[in-house]
Design a protein around this motif. Sequence first.
Motif, PDB file in Angstrom:
ATOM      1  N   ALA A   1       0.826  -1.215   0.000  1.00 58.67           N
ATOM      2  CA  ALA A   1       0.000   0.000   0.000  1.00 58.67           C
ATOM      3  C   ALA A   1       0.854   1.255   0.000  1.00 58.67           C
ATOM      4  O   ALA A   1       0.360   2.349  -0.293  1.00 58.67           O
ATOM      5  N   HIS A   2       2.143   1.088   0.308  1.00 58.62           N
ATOM      6  CA  HIS A   2       3.040   2.238   0.423  1.00 58.62           C
ATOM      7  C   HIS A   2       4.084   2.320  -0.680  1.00 58.62           C
ATOM      8  O   HIS A   2       4.668   3.385  -0.891  1.00 58.62           O
ATOM      9  N   PHE A   3       4.331   1.199  -1.361  1.00 57.55           N
ATOM     10  CA  PHE A   3       5.385   1.170  -2.378  1.00 57.55           C
ATOM     11  C   PHE A   3       5.004   0.175  -3.460  1.00 57.55           C
ATOM     12  O   PHE A   3       4.686  -0.979  -3.161  1.00 57.55           O
ATOM     13  N   ARG A   4       5.043   0.613  -4.723  1.00 52.96           N
ATOM     14  CA  ARG A   4       4.632  -0.248  -5.827  1.00 52.96           C
ATOM     15  C   ARG A   4       5.636  -0.153  -6.985  1.00 52.96           C
ATOM     16  O   ARG A   4       5.856   0.949  -7.517  1.00 52.96           O
ATOM     17  N   PRO A   5       6.234  -1.283  -7.387  1.00 52.95           N
ATOM     18  CA  PRO A   5       7.089  -1.284  -8.578  1.00 52.95           C
ATOM     19  C   PRO A   5       6.241  -1.020  -9.816  1.00 52.95           C
ATOM     20  O   PRO A   5       5.050  -1.336  -9.859  1.00 52.95           O
ATOM     21  N   ARG A   6       6.874  -0.445 -10.834  1.00 56.40           N
ATOM     22  CA  ARG A   6       6.204  -0.203 -12.114  1.00 56.40           C
ATOM     23  C   ARG A   6       6.890  -1.027 -13.189  1.00 56.40           C
ATOM     24  O   ARG A   6       8.108  -1.053 -13.288  1.00 56.40           O
ATOM     25  N   ASP A   7       6.097  -1.702 -14.018  1.00 60.43           N
ATOM     26  CA  ASP A   7       6.648  -2.500 -15.117  1.00 60.43           C
ATOM     27  C   ASP A   7       7.068  -1.592 -16.267  1.00 60.43           C
ATOM     28  O   ASP A   7       6.505  -0.534 -16.474  1.00 60.43           O
TER      29      ASP A   7
END
Length: 313
Positions: free
Chosen positions: A307-313
């Motif tokens: 919910a705080h950190f999301r990788p991007r493809d």
Amino acid sequence: MNISFLETFYWLGTLKSVKETAARMRISQPVVSMRMAALQRALGTELYKTNGRKIELTATGIRVLRKCEAIVPLATELQEEVRKGDGDLSIVRVGATEVVGLSWLPALINHQKHHHPDISLSIKTGMAHGLVEALRRDEIDIAFVIGPIEDPTLSSEYLCDYTIKWLAAPAMVEGAMPTSVVDLARFPIIQSRQSSYRYQKILEYFRWHNVSLIEGLTPNHWVDVGFETMHCAHFASEGVGVTAVPVATVAGQLRLGRLVELPIKQEIPAWEVIALYRRHDNADTIAKVVHSARAAVARFAETADPAHFRPRD
């Protein structure tokens, strides 16, 4: 033929501005004009026309620009070869904002060391706008900064998103938990230096919600600590005021109960971190650094709250 003249024409044809070309090349505007006059004399043709401050390429100029698009990268590769040390070790100058340094930059360095030993990283940290300018001036080769950045001379790749939340010491909001931006504005706001990305975004946030336009609801006062995320979080944990930071970078303080998230209904847009580099630079070397960055992001995401950190493809 002088390669620097071709490079100057490349930037002039790309930026369509003598002033911006001079800034990009770190030369004066008269030198740009002198180089272009010499290049046109050498080629025996007119490459562009000026209409006030506007640059319009001629048909020949367009063809020459296409050739320069091939020549300039080769010149850059030659400079890359010169920068190599013994054993064909390439030195890549990397710029990173504080939020990257507090999260996955160490993992990037370790991944690069083990998976691309032919590359040595020279690290520089700083604020986003300073790193972007350093990239434009060829003082660094790649920057990990908050995007997007609009610049026709630069390429970018999205890497990850950081959720931004308002935080405070539990004692400061006990019995008076703010739930809206109007409530929030009654507290001291701990902020970074005015030239920082963070300061500008928080200011936009209040303006977007018209807080500064409502009598009596201008933020209680700004506490300008002159520093970045960790200092703002520290001041907040000591009860100085409330602050907004990337939550993933202060997970330890949240677990220890020194800070709490504030349930503010009006959310702050996530920070999108990008890899930013000059077009036509050594593509293979830059690709290796970006590969290590993506691996580092993935590793950090394994332990971070999604919910705080999301990788991007």
